[in-house]
Write a protein that holds these residues in place. Structure first.
Motif, mmCIF file in Angstrom:
data_model
loop_
_atom_site.group_PDB
_atom_site.id
_atom_site.type_symbol
_atom_site.label_atom_id
_atom_site.label_comp_id
_atom_site.label_asym_id
_atom_site.label_seq_id
_atom_site.Cartn_x
_atom_site.Cartn_y
_atom_site.Cartn_z
ATOM 1 N N ILE A 86 1.176 -1.337 0.126
ATOM 2 C CA ILE A 86 0.129 0.119 -0.068
ATOM 3 C C ILE A 86 0.943 1.697 -0.208
ATOM 4 C CG2 ILE A 86 -1.573 1.253 1.719
ATOM 5 C CD1 ILE A 86 -2.984 -1.202 1.866
ATOM 6 N N ARG A 121 -4.970 6.328 -8.050
ATOM 7 C CA ARG A 121 -5.341 5.881 -6.548
ATOM 8 C C ARG A 121 -5.040 4.950 -6.766
ATOM 9 N NH1 ARG A 121 -10.198 3.467 -7.099
ATOM 10 N NH2 ARG A 121 -10.723 4.399 -9.033
ATOM 11 N N GLY A 136 -4.291 0.727 -4.803
ATOM 12 C CA GLY A 136 -4.449 0.118 -4.102
ATOM 13 C C GLY A 136 -3.018 -0.919 -3.392
#
Ligand code: SAH
Ligand code: SF4
Ligand code: F3S
Length: 436
Positions: free
Chosen positions: A367, A424, A426
């Motif tokens: 992450i 984004r 993940g």
């Protein structure tokens, strides 16, 4: 019409062997079908790296014990080599058993089958040959595998591969470069050099190229935009490989360097031939490379004699390196391997506990690692489209999956290189928007 079905287990080497086997069978007049039910001849290209992998083929064969009448069954790959003729005892409906070092003999073995031989084998490991064939039928339209070295001369205490794949054999640089050139002309833009230990590559011809030279030259083939390679062994991993990646933009900035354990004591028991410090030196080379290199690894937990303190050293190593991804496994006892004789067996529940702790830790690291990419623009090779989300599926040079949206334009992007801005991140993938 002679029909065959093939299912493949295991590593990329096996996947690519199957592509060569399929091409070989087609040249013999066979037609590939999509299900075992439609096939006269059913092939399983098997893996024996861990017990679970080995069991898969026997459970497949079991399914056909009764209703496989009229079909012939063939077992290829690492279980074939490991179990040999014992497979006929375990599964009497099997009629062909052939290990990867004997695939050049497949046309001959098929003739023996056709002429009514009930039990046909190709199990010799006594070879200096590699399985080069121009008949390869590739599955992936964008990325092509090229085998550069077969077999393994290491003797890691837990591993069956030296026994299932035989001694190391390198292809000549001329034949590797010819295949790369042919692939570029056929429209492939990405190639992946394959071997159990690619960096042990030694050109057998007079040119005498080492792996770093071969890698660099592969990245100079006109039309080839990306070169990957797997797997590298830390002991033979020299700085020239990192220098080549630093200088040649066609070489993907990702290295898979299996560490197995963060404890020098365990590494010694595993017969890996490097210490934790020696491994970390190679990581330092990558960290100080001219462009950022993504690093991935393999880890085994619960090797015989691994104490809690040893395991903690592996956890600490994850933090120190900051891997982009890992493959982690519980140690599995394998037949005829030196580790069988070691004391200090770790109970199954303890292995499971360590694996979970390890994977949880790595998830947190990923992450953090992936968050760094947010707002950056990355070049992706587009590999697919996800109908459900409307996102294109791209892969970056660093081997990260980048799912991205594209506003306007409805042309098919698959196989193209586009730029996407990461919005984004993940633990396992990035998401973004196309900027082209
Ligand atoms: N040649 C490669 C590895 C091939 S096997 C190398 O040396 O790195 C892929 C991975 O499977 C290994 O890196 C190891 O992590 C794992 N593996 C191999 N034998 C195993 C065993 N007996 N139990 C658990 N994992 C194993
Ligand atoms: Fe197995 Fe070790 Fe060879 Fe890799 S280097 S294939 S782990 S024996
Ligand atoms: Fe499995 Fe054989 Fe590959 S044991 S991992 S298929 S070399």
């Amino acid at each position: 019409m002679k029909t065959f079905y093939i299912e493949t287990f295991g590593c990329q080497m096996n996947a690519h062997d199957s592509e060569k086997v399929v091409g070989t069978l087609m040249a013999q007049g066979y037609t590939q079908v999509e299900t075992p039910d439609e096939a006269e001849l059913v092939f399983y290209n098997t893996c024996s790296i861990r017990d679970k992998a080995e069991q898969k083929v026997f459970s497949r064969l079991q399914q056909f014990k009764k209703d496989g009448k009229g079909k012939k069954f063939a077992v290829l790959g690492c279980v074939a080599q490991q179990e040999g003729e014992r497979i006929f005892e375990k599964a009497p409906h099997v009629s062909l058993v052939c290990g990867s070092a004997s695939y050049t003999k497949l046309p001959d073995l098929l003739v023996q089958l056709e002429t009514g031989n009930k039990r046909v084998t190709g199990l010799s490991l006594d070879t200096d040959q590699t399985f080069d064939t121009p008949l390869t039928r590739r599955d992936n339209p964008y990325r092509a595998y090229i085998t550069i070295i077969e077999g393994c001369d290491k003797s890691c205490a837990y591993c069956v591969v030296p026994m299932t794949r035989g001694p190391e054999r390198s292809r000549t640089s001329v034949s590797v470069m010819k295949e790369a050139g042919d692939l570029a002309r056929a429209g492939y833009t990405e190639i992946q050099l394959l071997g159990q230990n690619v960096n042990s590559y030694r050109d057998p011809s007079a040119a005498g190229w080492d792996f770093a030279k071969l890698l660099d030259e592969a990245g100079r083939v006109p039309g080839i935009r990306r070169v990957r390679f797997t797997t590298s062994h830390p002991r033979d991993f020299v700085k020239e490989i990192i220098d080549a990646i630093g200088e040649n933009p066609a070489l993907c900035n990702h290295v898979h360097l299996p560490v197995q354990s963060g404890s020098s004591k365990v590494l010694d028991a595993m017969q890996r031939q490097y210490t934790r410090d020696e491994y970390m030196r190679r990581i330092e080379w990558m960290k100080s490379a001219r462009r950022p290199i993504a690093i991935s690894t393999d880890i085994i937990v619960g090797f015989p004699g691994e104490t809690e303190a040893d395991f903690e050293q592996t956890l600490a190593l994850l933090d120190e390196v900051g891997y982009d991804s890992i493959f982690s496994f519980k140690y599995s006892q394998r037949p005829n391997t030196p580790a069988l004789r070691l004391d200090g067996h770790v109970p199954e529940e303890e292995k499971t506990r360590r694996l979970m702790i390890l994977q949880e830790k790595q998830r947190a690291i990923q992450i953090k690692q992936n968050a760094v990419y947010v707002a950056q623009v990355e070049e992706c090779l587009v590999e697919g489209f996800n109908q459900a989300t409307g996102q294109w599926i791209g892969r970056t040079s660093q081997n990260k999956t980048l799912n991205f949206l594209r506003r306007g334009g409805d042309d098919d992007l698959r196989g193209r290189y586009v730029e996407a801005r990461v919005t984004r991140a993940g633990p396992n993938s990035l998401a973004g928007e196309c900027v082209n």
